[in-house]
Scaffold this motif. Structure first.
Motif, PDB file in Angstrom:
ATOM      1  N   MET A 227       0.665  -1.109   0.086  1.00  0.00           N
ATOM      2  CA  MET A 227       0.382  -0.323  -0.072  1.00  0.00           C
ATOM      3  C   MET A 227       0.636   0.936   0.074  1.00  0.00           C
ATOM      4  SD  MET A 227      -3.975   0.515   1.666  1.00  0.00           S
ATOM      5  CE  MET A 227      -2.979   1.490   3.297  1.00  0.00           C
ATOM      6  N   PRO A 228       0.647   2.381  -1.029  1.00  0.00           N
ATOM      7  CA  PRO A 228       1.362   3.320  -0.946  1.00  0.00           C
ATOM      8  C   PRO A 228       1.093   3.954   0.081  1.00  0.00           C
ATOM      9  CG  PRO A 228       0.016   3.355  -2.474  1.00  0.00           C
ATOM     10  CD  PRO A 228      -0.188   1.434  -2.356  1.00  0.00           C
ATOM     11  N   SER A 229       2.145   4.984   1.047  1.00  0.00           N
ATOM     12  CA  SER A 229       2.074   6.148   1.876  1.00  0.00           C
ATOM     13  C   SER A 229       0.883   6.964   1.552  1.00  0.00           C
ATOM     14  CB  SER A 229       3.291   6.275   2.255  1.00  0.00           C
ATOM     15  OG  SER A 229       4.323   5.705   2.943  1.00  0.00           O
ATOM     16  N   ALA A 230       0.126   7.420   3.123  1.00  0.00           N
ATOM     17  CA  ALA A 230      -0.441   8.737   2.468  1.00  0.00           C
ATOM     18  C   ALA A 230       0.207   9.520   1.877  1.00  0.00           C
ATOM     19  CB  ALA A 230      -1.018   8.972   3.561  1.00  0.00           C
ATOM     20  N   ALA A 231      -0.809  10.741   1.253  1.00  0.00           N
ATOM     21  CA  ALA A 231       0.510  12.075   0.335  1.00  0.00           C
ATOM     22  C   ALA A 231       0.422  12.597   1.367  1.00  0.00           C
ATOM     23  CB  ALA A 231      -0.329  12.082  -0.548  1.00  0.00           C
ATOM     24  N   LEU A 232       1.964  13.180   1.589  1.00  0.00           N
ATOM     25  CA  LEU A 232       2.455  14.003   2.827  1.00  0.00           C
ATOM     26  C   LEU A 232       1.782  15.563   2.098  1.00  0.00           C
ATOM     27  CD1 LEU A 232       5.421  12.641   3.608  1.00  0.00           C
ATOM     28  CD2 LEU A 232       3.880  12.993   5.110  1.00  0.00           C
ATOM     29  N   ASP A 233       1.368  16.153   2.938  1.00  0.00           N
ATOM     30  CA  ASP A 233       1.831  17.731   2.036  1.00  0.00           C
ATOM     31  C   ASP A 233       2.979  18.324   2.466  1.00  0.00           C
ATOM     32  OD1 ASP A 233       1.545  20.914   2.130  1.00  0.00           O
ATOM     33  OD2 ASP A 233      -0.564  20.551   3.577  1.00  0.00           O
ATOM     34  N   TYR A 234       3.835  18.775   1.526  1.00  0.00           N
ATOM     35  CA  TYR A 234       4.687  18.687   1.318  1.00  0.00           C
ATOM     36  C   TYR A 234       5.039  20.350   1.044  1.00  0.00           C
ATOM     37  CZ  TYR A 234       7.074  14.662  -0.127  1.00  0.00           C
ATOM     38  OH  TYR A 234       7.314  13.149   0.272  1.00  0.00           O
ATOM     39  N   ALA A 235       3.923  20.661   0.691  1.00  0.00           N
ATOM     40  CA  ALA A 235       3.688  22.096   0.844  1.00  0.00           C
ATOM     41  C   ALA A 235       4.396  22.860   2.193  1.00  0.00           C
ATOM     42  CB  ALA A 235       2.781  22.819   0.506  1.00  0.00           C
ATOM     43  N   LEU A 236       3.888  22.213   3.605  1.00  0.00           N
ATOM     44  CA  LEU A 236       3.762  22.723   4.727  1.00  0.00           C
ATOM     45  C   LEU A 236       4.566  22.229   5.352  1.00  0.00           C
ATOM     46  CD1 LEU A 236       2.178  23.193   7.561  1.00  0.00           C
ATOM     47  CD2 LEU A 236       1.267  20.764   7.266  1.00  0.00           C
ATOM     48  N   LEU A 237       5.320  21.063   4.779  1.00  0.00           N
ATOM     49  CA  LEU A 237       6.565  20.753   4.787  1.00  0.00           C
ATOM     50  C   LEU A 237       7.455  21.932   4.470  1.00  0.00           C
ATOM     51  CD1 LEU A 237       6.927  16.991   4.620  1.00  0.00           C
ATOM     52  CD2 LEU A 237       6.001  18.276   6.816  1.00  0.00           C
ATOM     53  N   ALA A 238       7.404  22.222   4.207  1.00  0.00           N
ATOM     54  CA  ALA A 238       8.270  23.434   3.266  1.00  0.00           C
ATOM     55  C   ALA A 238       8.360  24.219   3.553  1.00  0.00           C
ATOM     56  CB  ALA A 238       8.308  23.443   1.571  1.00  0.00           C
ATOM     57  N   ARG A 239       7.255  24.384   4.236  1.00  0.00           N
ATOM     58  CA  ARG A 239       6.522  25.897   5.504  1.00  0.00           C
ATOM     59  C   ARG A 239       7.964  26.062   6.300  1.00  0.00           C
ATOM     60  NH1 ARG A 239       2.695  26.033   3.043  1.00  0.00           N
ATOM     61  NH2 ARG A 239       1.450  25.866   4.863  1.00  0.00           N
ATOM     62  N   GLN A 240       7.626  24.618   6.918  1.00  0.00           N
ATOM     63  CA  GLN A 240       8.111  23.840   8.221  1.00  0.00           C
ATOM     64  C   GLN A 240       9.571  24.210   8.456  1.00  0.00           C
ATOM     65  OE1 GLN A 240       5.797  20.134   8.993  1.00  0.00           O
ATOM     66  NE2 GLN A 240       4.468  21.541  10.455  1.00  0.00           N
ATOM     67  N   LEU A 241       9.984  23.935   7.228  1.00  0.00           N
ATOM     68  CA  LEU A 241      11.343  23.653   7.388  1.00  0.00           C
ATOM     69  C   LEU A 241      12.569  24.758   7.532  1.00  0.00           C
ATOM     70  CD1 LEU A 241      14.284  21.803   7.174  1.00  0.00           C
ATOM     71  CD2 LEU A 241      13.480  21.374   4.697  1.00  0.00           C
ATOM     72  N   ASP A 242      11.421  25.549   6.371  1.00  0.00           N
ATOM     73  CA  ASP A 242      11.646  26.946   6.191  1.00  0.00           C
ATOM     74  C   ASP A 242      12.116  27.805   7.531  1.00  0.00           C
ATOM     75  OD1 ASP A 242      12.441  29.186   4.054  1.00  0.00           O
ATOM     76  OD2 ASP A 242      11.134  30.006   5.614  1.00  0.00           O
ATOM     77  N   ALA A 243      11.117  27.857   8.721  1.00  0.00           N
ATOM     78  CA  ALA A 243      11.386  27.861   9.826  1.00  0.00           C
ATOM     79  C   ALA A 243      11.831  27.364  10.616  1.00  0.00           C
ATOM     80  CB  ALA A 243       9.478  27.985  10.443  1.00  0.00           C
ATOM     81  N   LEU A 244      12.403  25.867  10.337  1.00  0.00           N
ATOM     82  CA  LEU A 244      13.870  25.567  10.426  1.00  0.00           C
ATOM     83  C   LEU A 244      14.959  26.303  10.753  1.00  0.00           C
ATOM     84  CD1 LEU A 244      13.893  23.379  13.063  1.00  0.00           C
ATOM     85  CD2 LEU A 244      14.007  21.834  10.525  1.00  0.00           C
ATOM     86  N   LEU A 245      15.200  26.294   9.233  1.00  0.00           N
ATOM     87  CA  LEU A 245      16.565  26.626   8.860  1.00  0.00           C
ATOM     88  C   LEU A 245      16.920  27.917   9.583  1.00  0.00           C
ATOM     89  CD1 LEU A 245      17.061  24.455   5.879  1.00  0.00           C
ATOM     90  CD2 LEU A 245      17.098  23.868   8.665  1.00  0.00           C
ATOM     91  N   ASP A 246      16.331  28.643  10.727  1.00  0.00           N
ATOM     92  CA  ASP A 246      16.946  29.975  11.041  1.00  0.00           C
ATOM     93  C   ASP A 246      18.066  30.841  11.305  1.00  0.00           C
ATOM     94  OD1 ASP A 246      17.814  29.217  13.139  1.00  0.00           O
ATOM     95  OD2 ASP A 246      15.853  29.945  15.149  1.00  0.00           O
ATOM     96  N   ASP A 247      19.329  29.741  10.582  1.00  0.00           N
ATOM     97  CA  ASP A 247      20.447  30.382  10.647  1.00  0.00           C
ATOM     98  C   ASP A 247      21.660  29.950   8.905  1.00  0.00           C
ATOM     99  OD1 ASP A 247      22.670  30.598  11.425  1.00  0.00           O
ATOM    100  OD2 ASP A 247      23.341  29.377  12.443  1.00  0.00           O
ATOM    101  N   ASP A 248      22.241  30.276   8.830  1.00  0.00           N
ATOM    102  CA  ASP A 248      22.671  29.998   7.572  1.00  0.00           C
ATOM    103  C   ASP A 248      23.860  28.505   7.499  1.00  0.00           C
ATOM    104  OD1 ASP A 248      24.780  31.256   8.260  1.00  0.00           O
ATOM    105  OD2 ASP A 248      24.636  33.584   6.287  1.00  0.00           O
TER     106      ASP A 248
END
Ligand code: SME
Length: 165
Positions: A1-22
Protein backbone atom coordinates in the motif's frame (compact mmCIF):
# COMPACT_ATOMS: atom_id res chain seq x y z
CA UNK A 1 0.00 0.00 0.00
CA UNK A 2 1.34 3.42 -0.85
CA UNK A 3 1.94 5.84 2.03
CA UNK A 4 -0.67 8.56 2.49
CA UNK A 5 0.32 11.64 0.47
CA UNK A 6 2.37 14.07 2.48
CA UNK A 7 1.66 17.80 2.51
CA UNK A 8 5.05 18.82 1.14
CA UNK A 9 4.01 22.50 0.90
CA UNK A 10 3.45 22.46 4.67
CA UNK A 11 6.72 20.57 5.25
CA UNK A 12 8.56 23.16 3.13
CA UNK A 13 7.17 25.99 5.29
CA UNK A 14 8.07 24.14 8.48
CA UNK A 15 11.62 23.46 7.26
CA UNK A 16 11.98 27.09 6.20
CA UNK A 17 11.03 28.15 9.75
CA UNK A 18 13.39 25.59 11.29
CA UNK A 19 16.43 26.81 9.33
CA UNK A 20 16.79 30.15 11.07
CA UNK A 21 20.56 30.30 10.69
CA UNK A 22 22.61 30.06 7.47
CA UNK A 23 25.26 27.66 8.82
CA UNK A 24 25.58 24.68 6.47
CA UNK A 25 26.51 22.14 9.13
CA UNK A 26 23.61 23.03 11.44
CA UNK A 27 21.17 23.26 8.53
CA UNK A 28 22.26 19.95 7.01
CA UNK A 29 21.86 18.26 10.39
CA UNK A 30 18.44 19.85 10.95
CA UNK A 31 17.25 19.05 7.42
CA UNK A 32 18.00 15.33 7.57
CA UNK A 33 16.59 15.06 11.12
CA UNK A 34 13.42 16.86 9.98
CA UNK A 35 13.00 14.59 6.95
CA UNK A 36 13.59 11.46 9.04
CA UNK A 37 10.90 12.61 11.51
CA UNK A 38 8.33 13.75 8.97
CA UNK A 39 8.62 11.32 6.06
CA UNK A 40 7.39 7.82 6.96
CA UNK A 41 9.16 4.58 6.09
CA UNK A 42 12.75 5.80 5.90
CA UNK A 43 15.68 3.94 7.42
CA UNK A 44 18.35 6.46 6.41
CA UNK A 45 18.43 10.16 5.48
CA UNK A 46 21.61 12.15 5.07
CA UNK A 47 24.12 14.18 3.15
CA UNK A 48 27.24 13.24 1.22
CA UNK A 49 29.51 16.21 0.45
CA UNK A 50 32.06 16.76 -2.31
CA UNK A 51 35.08 17.75 -0.19
CA UNK A 52 37.57 16.30 -2.66
CA UNK A 53 37.10 16.20 -6.44
CA UNK A 54 34.73 13.47 -7.63
CA UNK A 55 34.43 11.90 -4.18
CA UNK A 56 31.46 12.00 -1.80
CA UNK A 57 32.25 12.19 1.90
CA UNK A 58 29.70 11.35 4.55
CA UNK A 59 28.06 14.40 6.13
CA UNK A 60 25.27 14.83 8.68
CA UNK A 61 22.84 11.91 8.61
CA UNK A 62 20.22 9.95 10.53
CA UNK A 63 20.30 6.17 10.54
CA UNK A 64 22.87 3.43 10.79
CA UNK A 65 26.59 4.16 10.26
CA UNK A 66 27.08 4.40 6.50
CA UNK A 67 29.57 3.77 3.70
CA UNK A 68 32.28 6.41 3.34
CA UNK A 69 33.66 7.71 1.05
CA UNK A 70 31.77 7.06 -2.21
CA UNK A 71 33.53 7.83 -5.51
CA UNK A 72 31.49 9.55 -8.23
CA UNK A 73 32.02 6.38 -10.28
CA UNK A 74 30.02 4.18 -7.91
CA UNK A 75 26.55 3.58 -6.60
CA UNK A 76 23.30 5.49 -6.79
CA UNK A 77 24.86 8.48 -5.02
CA UNK A 78 27.71 8.50 -7.55
CA UNK A 79 25.19 8.39 -10.41
CA UNK A 80 23.35 11.41 -8.96
CA UNK A 81 26.66 13.27 -8.58
CA UNK A 82 27.86 12.42 -12.12
CA UNK A 83 24.61 13.12 -13.90
CA UNK A 84 23.42 15.93 -11.60
CA UNK A 85 20.01 14.31 -11.93
CA UNK A 86 17.82 12.96 -9.13
CA UNK A 87 17.98 9.17 -8.95
CA UNK A 88 14.69 7.54 -7.92
CA UNK A 89 15.23 3.81 -7.56
CA UNK A 90 12.29 1.49 -6.88
CA UNK A 91 14.48 -1.57 -6.25
CA UNK A 92 18.09 -0.98 -5.29
CA UNK A 93 18.87 -4.68 -5.74
CA UNK A 94 18.26 -4.24 -9.47
CA UNK A 95 21.12 -1.70 -9.65
CA UNK A 96 24.38 -3.54 -10.34
CA UNK A 97 26.68 -1.13 -8.50
CA UNK A 98 24.31 -0.13 -5.71
CA UNK A 99 26.30 0.26 -2.48
CA UNK A 100 24.46 -1.56 0.30
CA UNK A 101 25.21 0.25 3.57
CA UNK A 102 22.14 -1.04 5.40
CA UNK A 103 20.72 -4.39 4.33
CA UNK A 104 17.25 -3.06 5.21
CA UNK A 105 17.24 -0.61 2.27
CA UNK A 106 15.10 -1.54 -0.75
CA UNK A 107 14.39 1.77 -2.47
CA UNK A 108 16.33 5.02 -2.67
CA UNK A 109 16.04 8.68 -3.65
CA UNK A 110 19.20 10.74 -4.23
CA UNK A 111 19.01 14.45 -5.03
CA UNK A 112 22.06 16.42 -6.22
CA UNK A 113 22.86 19.75 -4.53
CA UNK A 114 24.47 22.39 -6.73
CA UNK A 115 26.36 25.52 -5.72
CA UNK A 116 27.34 27.96 -8.45
CA UNK A 117 27.58 25.19 -11.01
CA UNK A 118 29.57 22.87 -8.75
CA UNK A 119 28.18 19.69 -7.25
CA UNK A 120 28.25 20.55 -3.53
CA UNK A 121 26.88 17.19 -2.43
CA UNK A 122 23.81 14.97 -2.51
CA UNK A 123 20.90 14.24 -0.19
CA UNK A 124 20.30 10.49 0.05
CA UNK A 125 17.10 8.87 1.39
CA UNK A 126 16.70 5.11 1.83
CA UNK A 127 13.54 3.13 2.53
CA UNK A 128 12.95 -0.48 3.55
CA UNK A 129 9.86 -0.49 1.28
CA UNK A 130 10.19 -1.25 -2.43
CA UNK A 131 9.13 1.71 -4.59
CA UNK A 132 8.68 3.93 -1.52
CA UNK A 133 9.25 7.13 -3.49
CA UNK A 134 6.61 8.30 -5.98
CA UNK A 135 7.10 11.10 -8.49
CA UNK A 136 5.17 13.30 -6.01
CA UNK A 137 7.63 12.37 -3.24
CA UNK A 138 10.52 13.22 -5.55
CA UNK A 139 9.03 16.65 -6.33
CA UNK A 140 8.26 17.23 -2.64
CA UNK A 141 11.73 16.26 -1.40
CA UNK A 142 13.30 18.36 -4.19
CA UNK A 143 11.25 21.25 -2.82
CA UNK A 144 12.70 20.62 0.67
CA UNK A 145 16.20 20.56 -0.85
CA UNK A 146 15.46 23.90 -2.52
CA UNK A 147 14.53 25.33 0.92
CA UNK A 148 17.82 24.00 2.36
CA UNK A 149 19.85 25.57 -0.48
CA UNK A 150 17.99 28.88 -0.24
CA UNK A 151 18.41 29.17 3.54
CA UNK A 152 22.03 28.01 3.72
CA UNK A 153 25.39 29.61 2.96
CA UNK A 154 27.11 26.77 1.14
CA UNK A 155 30.89 27.20 1.39
CA UNK A 156 33.17 26.05 -1.41
CA UNK A 157 34.12 22.77 0.22
CA UNK A 158 36.66 21.96 -2.50
CA UNK A 159 38.61 25.11 -1.67
CA UNK A 160 38.08 24.93 2.07
CA UNK A 161 41.34 25.10 4.07
CA UNK A 162 39.89 23.39 7.15
CA UNK A 163 37.78 20.25 7.52
CA UNK A 164 34.73 22.28 8.50
CA UNK A 165 35.07 24.74 5.63
N1 SME B 1 23.13 3.19 -1.40
C1 SME B 1 23.98 4.31 -1.70
C2 SME B 1 25.09 4.43 -0.70
C3 SME B 1 24.78 5.30 0.46
S1 SME B 1 23.83 4.56 1.61
O1 SME B 1 22.55 4.15 1.06
C4 SME B 1 23.63 5.51 2.96
C5 SME B 1 24.55 4.19 -3.11
O2 SME B 1 24.42 3.17 -3.77
O3 SME B 1 25.15 5.14 -3.55
Amino acid sequence: MPSAALDYALLARQLDALLDDDDWLANAAQTCAFIMQQVPELNWAGFYLQRQPERLSLGPFQGKPACNPIPFAKGVCGAAARSRQTQRIDDVHAIADHIACDAASNSELVIPLLREGTLWGVLDLDSPRHARFSAEDQAGIERLVAVFIERTRLPDLLAAPTPLG
